[in-house]
Design a protein around this motif. Sequence first.
Motif, PDB file in Angstrom:
ATOM      1  N   LEU A 106    -102.529 -14.508  73.013  1.00 11.95           N
ATOM      2  CA  LEU A 106    -101.220 -15.089  72.724  1.00 11.95           C
ATOM      3  C   LEU A 106    -100.454 -14.116  71.844  1.00 11.95           C
ATOM      4  O   LEU A 106    -100.936 -13.718  70.777  1.00 11.95           O
ATOM      5  N   MET A 107     -99.262 -13.735  72.279  1.00 13.91           N
ATOM      6  CA  MET A 107     -98.401 -12.958  71.427  1.00 13.91           C
ATOM      7  C   MET A 107     -97.756 -13.882  70.393  1.00 13.91           C
ATOM      8  O   MET A 107     -97.897 -15.092  70.442  1.00 13.91           O
ATOM      9  N   THR A 137     -99.729  -5.935  79.730  1.00 10.46           N
ATOM     10  CA  THR A 137     -99.064  -6.248  78.463  1.00 10.46           C
ATOM     11  C   THR A 137     -99.509  -7.588  77.890  1.00 10.46           C
ATOM     12  O   THR A 137     -99.009  -8.009  76.841  1.00 10.46           O
ATOM     13  N   ALA A 138    -100.430  -8.282  78.539  1.00 13.34           N
ATOM     14  CA  ALA A 138    -101.034  -9.524  78.023  1.00 13.34           C
ATOM     15  C   ALA A 138     -99.972 -10.512  77.548  1.00 13.34           C
ATOM     16  O   ALA A 138    -100.107 -11.118  76.489  1.00 13.34           O
ATOM     17  N   HIS A 139     -98.944 -10.714  78.364  1.00  9.34           N
ATOM     18  CA  HIS A 139     -97.836 -11.562  77.934  1.00  9.34           C
ATOM     19  C   HIS A 139     -97.658 -12.790  78.810  1.00  9.34           C
ATOM     20  O   HIS A 139     -96.698 -13.542  78.655  1.00  9.34           O
ATOM     21  N   LEU A 193     -84.388 -12.550  78.900  1.00 14.75           N
ATOM     22  CA  LEU A 193     -85.606 -12.261  78.154  1.00 14.75           C
ATOM     23  C   LEU A 193     -86.677 -11.607  79.022  1.00 14.75           C
ATOM     24  O   LEU A 193     -87.450 -10.769  78.541  1.00 14.75           O
ATOM     25  N   ALA A 194     -86.741 -11.979  80.290  1.00 18.11           N
ATOM     26  CA  ALA A 194     -87.814 -11.495  81.157  1.00 18.11           C
ATOM     27  C   ALA A 194     -87.578 -10.080  81.670  1.00 18.11           C
ATOM     28  O   ALA A 194     -88.540  -9.305  81.815  1.00 18.11           O
ATOM     29  N   MET A 195     -86.344  -9.725  81.957  1.00 17.34           N
ATOM     30  CA  MET A 195     -86.093  -8.424  82.590  1.00 17.34           C
ATOM     31  C   MET A 195     -86.495  -7.238  81.718  1.00 17.34           C
ATOM     32  O   MET A 195     -87.110  -6.289  82.215  1.00 17.34           O
ATOM     33  N   PRO A 196     -86.191  -7.234  80.418  1.00 21.31           N
ATOM     34  CA  PRO A 196     -86.683  -6.119  79.602  1.00 21.31           C
ATOM     35  C   PRO A 196     -88.206  -6.051  79.554  1.00 21.31           C
ATOM     36  O   PRO A 196     -88.785  -4.955  79.527  1.00 21.31           O
ATOM     37  N   LEU A 197     -88.881  -7.218  79.548  1.00 18.42           N
ATOM     38  CA  LEU A 197     -90.340  -7.228  79.578  1.00 18.42           C
ATOM     39  C   LEU A 197     -90.876  -6.663  80.887  1.00 18.42           C
ATOM     40  O   LEU A 197     -91.863  -5.916  80.905  1.00 18.42           O
ATOM     41  N   LEU A 198     -90.221  -7.020  81.989  1.00 12.74           N
ATOM     42  CA  LEU A 198     -90.629  -6.473  83.277  1.00 12.74           C
ATOM     43  C   LEU A 198     -90.492  -4.953  83.292  1.00 12.74           C
ATOM     44  O   LEU A 198     -91.370  -4.243  83.792  1.00 12.74           O
ATOM     45  N   ALA A 199     -89.399  -4.451  82.731  1.00 10.50           N
ATOM     46  CA  ALA A 199     -89.142  -3.008  82.769  1.00 10.50           C
ATOM     47  C   ALA A 199     -90.191  -2.233  81.987  1.00 10.50           C
ATOM     48  O   ALA A 199     -90.734  -1.224  82.472  1.00 10.50           O
ATOM     49  N   VAL A 200     -90.509  -2.688  80.774  1.00 10.41           N
ATOM     50  CA  VAL A 200     -91.478  -1.946  79.973  1.00 10.41           C
ATOM     51  C   VAL A 200     -92.894  -2.138  80.520  1.00 10.41           C
ATOM     52  O   VAL A 200     -93.714  -1.207  80.487  1.00 10.41           O
ATOM     53  N   GLU A 257     -90.512  -4.234  70.369  1.00 12.53           N
ATOM     54  CA  GLU A 257     -89.127  -4.615  70.093  1.00 12.53           C
ATOM     55  C   GLU A 257     -88.655  -5.705  71.051  1.00 12.53           C
ATOM     56  O   GLU A 257     -87.994  -6.664  70.640  1.00 12.53           O
ATOM     57  N   VAL A 258     -89.020  -5.598  72.320  1.00 11.56           N
ATOM     58  CA  VAL A 258     -88.649  -6.630  73.292  1.00 11.56           C
ATOM     59  C   VAL A 258     -89.269  -7.974  72.915  1.00 11.56           C
ATOM     60  O   VAL A 258     -88.614  -9.025  72.994  1.00 11.56           O
ATOM     61  N   MET A 259     -90.519  -7.960  72.484  1.00 13.43           N
ATOM     62  CA  MET A 259     -91.179  -9.210  72.091  1.00 13.43           C
ATOM     63  C   MET A 259     -90.539  -9.813  70.839  1.00 13.43           C
ATOM     64  O   MET A 259     -90.411 -11.032  70.721  1.00 13.43           O
ATOM     65  N   ARG A 260     -90.130  -8.960  69.897  1.00 16.16           N
ATOM     66  CA  ARG A 260     -89.460  -9.476  68.695  1.00 16.16           C
ATOM     67  C   ARG A 260     -88.134 -10.137  69.051  1.00 16.16           C
ATOM     68  O   ARG A 260     -87.781 -11.189  68.494  1.00 16.16           O
TER      69      ARG A 260
END
Length: 396
Positions: free
Chosen positions: A55-56, A303-305, A339-346, A369-372
Amino acid sequence: MHTAPISRPARYDAVIVGARCAGAATAMLLARAGLRVLAIDRAEYGSDTLSTHALMRGGVASLARWHLLPALKAAGTPAILRTTFTYGDDAVTVPAKDASQALFAPRRTVLDRILANAARTAGAELRFGCTVDSLETDADGRVTGLRYLDRSATRIHVSAGMVIGADGAASRVAEQAGAVTRMSGPSGGATLMGYVGGLRAEDLTGFDWHYRPGSMSGLIPTNDGQACVFVSGQAERFRGAPLAETFRARLRQAAPALADMLRRTEPLGRLRRFGGRPMHLRQAYGPGWALVGDAGCFKDPCTAHGITDAFRDAELLARAVVADGPGSLAGFEATRDALAMPLLAVTERIGRFDWTLGQIQQHLMALGEVMRVEEGVMNRLTAADPLPERAFAEAG
């Protein structure tokens, strides 16, 4: 399969397909707000499933808002108080500021039961061992319910104000509703994972992530004094040899120190393999239906997200339904996408496994940074306008 007559349709405000992290959380939140909810799942209550467990911080914050952290701790889930990143032979440890900043990585046999219990305590109906047959639509194409097969293969018909797909990356709800895939990515790498016991107490207090060119590995402490150990890399490196032989060889290459530490541990159960799956971002809703978790947005597990994403989507969708009804979900989709698109990119950059050690450090900084940002958005939304809740007891 017998041909018993179809039962008289029951009517629910929401029927959710899938009762694990995304589905059970959505059922709980909607039921707490007073909606009549049914969630079905083809698996059995409390059964295990392939997972990264971790869990993040956003996921932990969700459980705290939902009053479920006490149950997670009571189940013996260890508090994660440090995270160590090892790049080649150089290790960097980031400690938690204090116990309130602890992370957790529960076994799914623990977490999924806690969520299902909380949904039932809130008033939702949960039925396991059930498989979706087909969605039902009206003359205008709006989804109005579904038919499913219960564990005795009886076909059951239920009507719903909306049907929510929380049935994973290969979502049948998404397929039958005609959800458009708006973004897709590569399949990423392959992962081998298993569980070990016999660890020292100090080994169970932190996440350990190891990175070498072309591979990553890690140790994730979980319940019952065990840890999940995994190794991931480009898929072609995981073909050919038996799983156990491949796991040992890849782990020695990816994390020699971790491989040495595991010599004193006790392997538990069989190894499991995730062979990779293309990432996707699907249309989040349509007439009478919506998607949460991997059904709507699936990323490589590197990325365990995934669990944190599932909780995010559950909360965003429940807020939209309670505030505006199932007919107005554009805000849910817009926020999810933002929120999801930056996570997908990284995640795509990390999951290619073509980085240098310097580049993976940059990718992980970007991920942090994306998670924050995601955690901040969710905290502000929920603090400014909490979901309404009927009286309920804390679930265990």
